[in-house]
Motif scaffolding. Structure first.
Motif, PDB file in Angstrom:
ATOM      1  N   THR A  84      -2.218 -26.006  19.485  1.00 48.63           N
ATOM      2  CA  THR A  84      -2.759 -24.657  19.643  1.00 48.63           C
ATOM      3  C   THR A  84      -3.977 -24.512  18.741  1.00 48.63           C
ATOM      4  O   THR A  84      -4.473 -25.500  18.185  1.00 48.63           O
ATOM      5  CB  THR A  84      -1.686 -23.592  19.328  1.00 48.63           C
ATOM      6  OG1 THR A  84      -2.167 -22.306  19.713  1.00 48.63           O
ATOM      7  CG2 THR A  84      -1.302 -23.593  17.863  1.00 48.63           C
ATOM      8  N   THR A  85      -4.458 -23.294  18.576  1.00 52.50           N
ATOM      9  CA  THR A  85      -5.620 -23.031  17.735  1.00 52.50           C
ATOM     10  C   THR A  85      -5.171 -22.496  16.370  1.00 52.50           C
ATOM     11  O   THR A  85      -4.039 -22.019  16.224  1.00 52.50           O
ATOM     12  CB  THR A  85      -6.553 -22.023  18.425  1.00 52.50           C
ATOM     13  OG1 THR A  85      -5.780 -20.910  18.896  1.00 52.50           O
ATOM     14  CG2 THR A  85      -7.263 -22.680  19.600  1.00 52.50           C
ATOM     15  N   PRO A  86      -6.031 -22.546  15.349  1.00 54.26           N
ATOM     16  CA  PRO A  86      -5.616 -22.239  13.970  1.00 54.26           C
ATOM     17  C   PRO A  86      -5.028 -20.844  13.767  1.00 54.26           C
ATOM     18  O   PRO A  86      -4.133 -20.665  12.934  1.00 54.26           O
ATOM     19  CB  PRO A  86      -6.913 -22.405  13.171  1.00 54.26           C
ATOM     20  CG  PRO A  86      -7.723 -23.373  13.964  1.00 54.26           C
ATOM     21  CD  PRO A  86      -7.416 -23.074  15.400  1.00 54.26           C
ATOM     22  N   ASP A  87      -5.514 -19.852  14.512  1.00 55.25           N
ATOM     23  CA  ASP A  87      -5.064 -18.479  14.278  1.00 55.25           C
ATOM     24  C   ASP A  87      -3.582 -18.288  14.584  1.00 55.25           C
ATOM     25  O   ASP A  87      -2.971 -17.324  14.124  1.00 55.25           O
ATOM     26  CB  ASP A  87      -5.898 -17.511  15.127  1.00 55.25           C
ATOM     27  CG  ASP A  87      -5.696 -16.062  14.715  1.00 55.25           C
ATOM     28  OD1 ASP A  87      -5.956 -15.741  13.541  1.00 55.25           O
ATOM     29  OD2 ASP A  87      -5.263 -15.256  15.563  1.00 55.25           O
ATOM     30  N   ASN A  88      -2.993 -19.204  15.352  1.00 53.14           N
ATOM     31  CA  ASN A  88      -1.592 -19.056  15.751  1.00 53.14           C
ATOM     32  C   ASN A  88      -0.607 -19.694  14.777  1.00 53.14           C
ATOM     33  O   ASN A  88       0.605 -19.555  14.949  1.00 53.14           O
ATOM     34  CB  ASN A  88      -1.382 -19.651  17.143  1.00 53.14           C
ATOM     35  CG  ASN A  88      -2.194 -18.932  18.200  1.00 53.14           C
ATOM     36  OD1 ASN A  88      -2.318 -17.714  18.175  1.00 53.14           O
ATOM     37  ND2 ASN A  88      -2.769 -19.694  19.122  1.00 53.14           N
ATOM     38  N   VAL A  89      -1.112 -20.383  13.760  1.00 52.44           N
ATOM     39  CA  VAL A  89      -0.228 -21.087  12.825  1.00 52.44           C
ATOM     40  C   VAL A  89       0.670 -20.110  12.069  1.00 52.44           C
ATOM     41  O   VAL A  89       1.864 -20.366  11.867  1.00 52.44           O
ATOM     42  CB  VAL A  89      -1.052 -21.945  11.843  1.00 52.44           C
ATOM     43  CG1 VAL A  89      -0.155 -22.538  10.755  1.00 52.44           C
ATOM     44  CG2 VAL A  89      -1.770 -23.062  12.598  1.00 52.44           C
ATOM     45  N   SER A  90       0.123 -18.981  11.653  1.00 54.08           N
ATOM     46  CA  SER A  90       0.926 -18.010  10.897  1.00 54.08           C
ATOM     47  C   SER A  90       2.059 -17.458  11.757  1.00 54.08           C
ATOM     48  O   SER A  90       3.158 -17.181  11.254  1.00 54.08           O
ATOM     49  CB  SER A  90       0.048 -16.873  10.382  1.00 54.08           C
ATOM     50  OG  SER A  90      -0.633 -16.238  11.444  1.00 54.08           O
ATOM     51  N   TYR A  91       1.820 -17.304  13.052  1.00 57.43           N
ATOM     52  CA  TYR A  91       2.878 -16.853  13.959  1.00 57.43           C
ATOM     53  C   TYR A  91       4.000 -17.887  14.033  1.00 57.43           C
ATOM     54  O   TYR A  91       5.187 -17.541  13.959  1.00 57.43           O
ATOM     55  CB  TYR A  91       2.301 -16.598  15.347  1.00 57.43           C
ATOM     56  CG  TYR A  91       3.348 -16.434  16.429  1.00 57.43           C
ATOM     57  CD1 TYR A  91       4.061 -15.249  16.550  1.00 57.43           C
ATOM     58  CD2 TYR A  91       3.631 -17.475  17.312  1.00 57.43           C
ATOM     59  CE1 TYR A  91       5.032 -15.096  17.534  1.00 57.43           C
ATOM     60  CE2 TYR A  91       4.594 -17.332  18.298  1.00 57.43           C
ATOM     61  CZ  TYR A  91       5.292 -16.140  18.404  1.00 57.43           C
ATOM     62  OH  TYR A  91       6.259 -16.002  19.378  1.00 57.43           O
ATOM     63  N   ILE A  92       3.630 -19.151  14.160  1.00 56.96           N
ATOM     64  CA  ILE A  92       4.630 -20.219  14.254  1.00 56.96           C
ATOM     65  C   ILE A  92       5.434 -20.304  12.962  1.00 56.96           C
ATOM     66  O   ILE A  92       6.665 -20.462  12.979  1.00 56.96           O
ATOM     67  CB  ILE A  92       3.938 -21.560  14.572  1.00 56.96           C
ATOM     68  CG1 ILE A  92       3.245 -21.474  15.937  1.00 56.96           C
ATOM     69  CG2 ILE A  92       4.944 -22.707  14.547  1.00 56.96           C
ATOM     70  CD1 ILE A  92       2.303 -22.623  16.228  1.00 56.96           C
ATOM     71  N   ARG A  93       4.759 -20.161  11.836  1.00 56.15           N
ATOM     72  CA  ARG A  93       5.457 -20.172  10.545  1.00 56.15           C
ATOM     73  C   ARG A  93       6.426 -18.996  10.452  1.00 56.15           C
ATOM     74  O   ARG A  93       7.541 -19.121   9.942  1.00 56.15           O
ATOM     75  CB  ARG A  93       4.432 -20.119   9.410  1.00 56.15           C
ATOM     76  CG  ARG A  93       5.042 -20.309   8.024  1.00 56.15           C
ATOM     77  CD  ARG A  93       3.988 -20.199   6.931  1.00 56.15           C
ATOM     78  NE  ARG A  93       2.922 -21.185   7.118  1.00 56.15           N
ATOM     79  CZ  ARG A  93       1.656 -20.868   7.332  1.00 56.15           C
ATOM     80  NH1 ARG A  93       1.292 -19.596   7.394  1.00 56.15           N
ATOM     81  NH2 ARG A  93       0.751 -21.809   7.480  1.00 56.15           N
ATOM     82  N   HIS A  94       5.999 -17.853  10.972  1.00 58.41           N
ATOM     83  CA  HIS A  94       6.846 -16.657  10.968  1.00 58.41           C
ATOM     84  C   HIS A  94       8.140 -16.900  11.750  1.00 58.41           C
ATOM     85  O   HIS A  94       9.220 -16.453  11.338  1.00 58.41           O
ATOM     86  CB  HIS A  94       6.066 -15.491  11.570  1.00 58.41           C
ATOM     87  CG  HIS A  94       6.876 -14.254  11.800  1.00 58.41           C
ATOM     88  ND1 HIS A  94       7.218 -13.389  10.782  1.00 58.41           N
ATOM     89  CD2 HIS A  94       7.421 -13.737  12.936  1.00 58.41           C
ATOM     90  CE1 HIS A  94       7.930 -12.390  11.275  1.00 58.41           C
ATOM     91  NE2 HIS A  94       8.068 -12.578  12.576  1.00 58.41           N
ATOM     92  N   LEU A  95       8.046 -17.597  12.870  1.00 63.06           N
ATOM     93  CA  LEU A  95       9.233 -17.880  13.678  1.00 63.06           C
ATOM     94  C   LEU A  95      10.291 -18.626  12.879  1.00 63.06           C
ATOM     95  O   LEU A  95      11.488 -18.333  12.980  1.00 63.06           O
ATOM     96  CB  LEU A  95       8.855 -18.712  14.906  1.00 63.06           C
ATOM     97  CG  LEU A  95       8.017 -18.050  16.003  1.00 63.06           C
ATOM     98  CD1 LEU A  95       7.717 -19.057  17.097  1.00 63.06           C
ATOM     99  CD2 LEU A  95       8.730 -16.840  16.583  1.00 63.06           C
ATOM    100  N   THR A  96       9.863 -19.588  12.094  1.00 66.90           N
ATOM    101  CA  THR A  96      10.824 -20.428  11.367  1.00 66.90           C
ATOM    102  C   THR A  96      11.334 -19.763  10.097  1.00 66.90           C
ATOM    103  O   THR A  96      12.355 -20.187   9.547  1.00 66.90           O
ATOM    104  CB  THR A  96      10.188 -21.780  11.008  1.00 66.90           C
ATOM    105  OG1 THR A  96       9.049 -21.567  10.166  1.00 66.90           O
ATOM    106  CG2 THR A  96       9.747 -22.512  12.267  1.00 66.90           C
ATOM    107  N   GLN A  97      10.643 -18.725   9.639  1.00 75.76           N
ATOM    108  CA  GLN A  97      11.063 -18.047   8.413  1.00 75.76           C
ATOM    109  C   GLN A  97      11.903 -16.805   8.679  1.00 75.76           C
ATOM    110  O   GLN A  97      12.526 -16.267   7.763  1.00 75.76           O
ATOM    111  CB  GLN A  97       9.828 -17.668   7.588  1.00 75.76           C
ATOM    112  CG  GLN A  97       9.071 -18.867   7.037  1.00 75.76           C
ATOM    113  CD  GLN A  97       7.779 -18.488   6.333  1.00 75.76           C
ATOM    114  OE1 GLN A  97       7.324 -17.343   6.428  1.00 75.76           O
ATOM    115  NE2 GLN A  97       7.176 -19.432   5.634  1.00 75.76           N
ATOM    116  N   ALA A  98      11.927 -16.343   9.931  1.00 72.00           N
ATOM    117  CA  ALA A  98      12.687 -15.139  10.267  1.00 72.00           C
ATOM    118  C   ALA A  98      14.180 -15.382  10.067  1.00 72.00           C
ATOM    119  O   ALA A  98      14.707 -16.435  10.427  1.00 72.00           O
ATOM    120  CB  ALA A  98      12.407 -14.731  11.711  1.00 72.00           C
TER     121      ALA A  98
END
Length: 509
Positions: free
Chosen positions: A366-380
C-alpha cells in the motif's frame, strides 16, 4: 416469658421500619431506586400516557456526520459531511419509514428510503440514479428498525422500554462526569446489550445513554448518545439535539428540524413505487477479465481481485468478505501461495478485514499514509472479537508514486492517484497489455453498468489522472458494481460543462 420475647420482636421490627424509612436512598434496593428514577424520568418527559397517545410520529433530522473510517486519511479523521434522516412511525397500522441521505467524500450522495408495512418491506433509491428498481427487505426486520434504529434514540420510548422490563433495572449510583452529576441506571435492553441511562438529578430528564461495544477495526468502544434542548410537542418533551460520541470522540451531531405528531405527514412515503420494477442484483461470479486477472464479482457486494502470477498469487482489497476471497483463491489455485494483498486505500469497506491477511502473515502492499491505520488494527484491544492479530507486526511494503508487479504471466502497475477529493492516497491498478484500469471509489457505475449523470468531482479527478499518466485504457473496472467503457466515460466528461462540474454535487442532492 413468651410475651416478653414477642414484645421484644415487635419493638425491633418497628424500630427497623423507622430506621428504614429515614435511611438515605442508597439503602434502598438497587432495582427500587432504579425504577423510581425511570418513572420520574418518564413523568418529566410528559408521562407514559401522553407517549401512548402518540399514534403517528414524523421527524426530520439534519446534521453532520464525522467521517470516521471514511475520511481523506486515517490521520485526518475529523472531516464531516451533512446528512439528513426522515423517520415516520405509524403505531396504529404498525408501519415504519426510515429515509436516509448520506454523503461521502468526492461528491457521492446516497439517498435511500426503506419502508416496512404490515405485509411488505422494501427499499429504493430516491431519485433513481445509480440503483434501479425496488429491493425487497425482510419484514422480520421491522421491529429492529422501529425499536432499535428509531425509537431507542427517543428518550420517551427508551424509558417506556425500560419500564416494560422494570425488574431488570439496577441503580449504579451518583456519578460525576465533565463537571455534571448524573443518577445512573443500568438497563438490559436485550440479551446482548446493556444501556446505562444517565438522568439529571434536578430536572429528572434523561441526558444520555451509553453502552459498550466491540468494533472489529477500532476495538472496545464506549458509545454515548447525548440529548439536549428538550421542547414540548403535544405534551411530550423531545430533544432537539442528539450528539453521538465514541470513546469521547465526536461521531455525529443531529438536529430535529421537524417533529409532527398525529397529523399523518409523510403518508405518501409508505406507497411502493410500482413504476420502478424489481432491483438489479449482482450475482456472485468469478470472472477472468484478462489473462490471469480474476475478479470475484459480487462477492458480498464487492469485486476484489485475484492476480495469478507464475508461482504466487496477489489479492487486491480486504472488504467484509476477505476471508471468503482467500478461501476462493486457495481452492482455485491449490498449493500456490498468496504472496501479497494490495490495499487501494484505508476506508473500512476496502481494508476493514485486513486482519484476515495479517493473521496469515501475508505482507501488505500500500502507500505510506495507510501504515498508521494498519498499526491501529493490530493495537486495538477486543473483548468480543478474537481476531488473532493483537500486537502482531505485519509486514507492510510501501511505495510512493508507482510500483510494478510482473513476471512472465502478468504485468500490473500500481499507481497512486492521490491526493483527490476522496482520499489522500488512492491506488489504481493498470494492466497495460489488457488496457484495463481497476479503481476504487473514483467511479461507481449504475447497477446496470451505465454512468451516473451528472458526473461528480471525483470522476473528473479520475479522468485527469488517466490523462496525466498517459494510460491507454479501454475498460474501467471497479471495486463496486460494473465495468464502464472508457470511451463512454470520456464522452460524458467532455459533454459536461465546467459549470456543471462545479454544481454536480448540488444537482445530485
Amino acid at each position: 416469658m413468651r410475651n416478653v420475647f414477642l414484645l421484644f420482636f415487635v419493638l425491633v421490627f418497628c424500630l427497623s421500619i423507622g430506621v428504614r424509612a429515614q435511611a438515605p436512598d442508597y439503602y434502598l434496593p438497587a432495582f427500587t431506586k432504579a425504577i423510581s428514577l425511570v418513572v420520574d424520568g418518564m413523568k418529566a418527559l410528559g408521562g407514559e400516557e401522553n407517549t401512548k397517545n402518540i399514534k403517528y410520529l414524523y421527524i426530520d433530522y439534519t446534521g453532520q456526520k464525522y467521517m470516521d473510517g471514511q475520511s481523506v486519511s486515517f490521520n485526518k479523521d475529523n472531516v464531516s459531511l451533512p446528512f439528513q434522516n426522515t423517520v415516520v412511525v405509524d403505531f396504529e397500522k404498525d408501519r415504519v419509514v426510515n429515509e436516509v441521505v448520506n454523503r461521502f467524500l468526492g461528491g457521492y450522495i446516497f439517498h435511500f428510503r426503506s419502508v416496512y408495512t404490515d405485509s411488505s418491506a422494501f427499499s429504493y433509491e430516491v431519485p433513481q440514479m445509480r440503483f434501479s428498481g425496488v429491493t425487497n427487505l425482510s419484514l422480520a426486520d421491522k421491529n429492529v428498525v422501529k425499536n432499535d434504529v428509531i425509537l431507542r434514540n427517543l428518550p420517551n420510548y427508551l424509558l417506556k422500554a425500560a419500564l416494560d422490563k422494570k425488574l431488570t433495572l439496577r441503580y449504579l449510583g451518583l456519578k460525576e462526569e465533565g463537571g455534571e452529576n448524573y443518577e445512573v441506571v443500568a438497563f438490559p435492553y436485550n440479551t446482548t446489550l446493556t444501556l446505562d441511562l444517565y438522568f439529571d438529578p434536578s430536572s429528572k430528564l434523561l441526558k444520555k445513554f451509553e453502552f459498550f461495544t466491540d468494533n472489529i477495526i477500532h476495538g472496545n468502544q464506549r458509545l454515548s448518545y447525548q440529548f439536549s434542548d428538550y421542547k414540548d410537542f403535544n405534551g411530550v418533551l423531545f430533544p432537539q439535539v442528539k450528539t453521538v460520541t465514541s470513546n469521547g470522540k465526536l461521531v455525529r451531531k443531529e438536529f430535529a428540524s421537524t417533529i409532527i405528531i398525529n397529523e399523518r405527514k409523510g403518508e405518501a412515503l409508505f406507497v411502493k413505487p410500482v413504476q420502478y420494477g424489481a432491483s438489479e442484483i449482482l450475482p456472485f461470479a468469478t470472472k477472468e477479465i484478462g489473462k490471469n486477472i480474476f475478479m470475484l464479482e459480487g462477492l458480498s457486494g464487492y469485486n476484489p481481485l485475484i492476480l495469478n502470477f507464475k508461482d504466487h498469487l496477489v489479492l487486491v482489497e480486504a472488504p467484509a468478505a476477505a476471508q471468503e476471497a482467500i478461501a476462493i483463491a486457495e481452492k482455485k489455485f491449490p498449493g500456490k501461495p498468496i504472496k501479497n494483498v494490495v490495499i487501494t486505500h484505508y476506508h473500512e469497506d476496502h481494508a476493514g478485514r485486513l486482519d484476515c491477511f495479517i493473521k496469515k502473515d501475508i505482507p501488505i502492499i500500500t502507500t505510506p499514509d495507510n501504515v498508521s491505520y494498519i498499526r491501529h488494527l493490530t493495537q486495538a484491544q477486543h473483548s468480543l472479537f478474537a481476531l488473532g492479530i493483537e500486537n502482531k507486526k505485519p509486514v507492510v511494503e510501501t511505495f510512493v508514486g508507482s510500483k510494478t508487479l510482473q513476471d512472465d504471466s502478468l504485468q500490473v502497475q500500481l499507481i497512486d492517484f492521490g491526493p483527490n477529493s476522496h482520499a489522500q492516497e488512492l491506488l489504481v491498478l493498470y494492466f497495460p497489455k489488457e488496457k484495463i484500469l481497476y479503481q476504487a471509489d473514483l467511479l461507481i457505475s449504475t447497477d446496470k453498468g451505465g454512468l451516473v449523470k451528472p458526473l461528480i468531482p471525483v470522476n473528473f479527478e479520475l479522468y485527469q489522472q488517466i490523462k496525466k499518466h498517459k494510460l491507454k485504457v479501454e475498460t474501467i473496472y471497479g471495486v463496486h458494481w460494473k465495468a464502464v467503457k472508457f470511451a463512454d466515460f470520456e464522452n460524458a466528461i467532455k459533454a459536461q460543462t465546467p459549470q456543471a462540474k462545479i454544481n454536480s454535487e448540488n444537482t445530485r442532492s
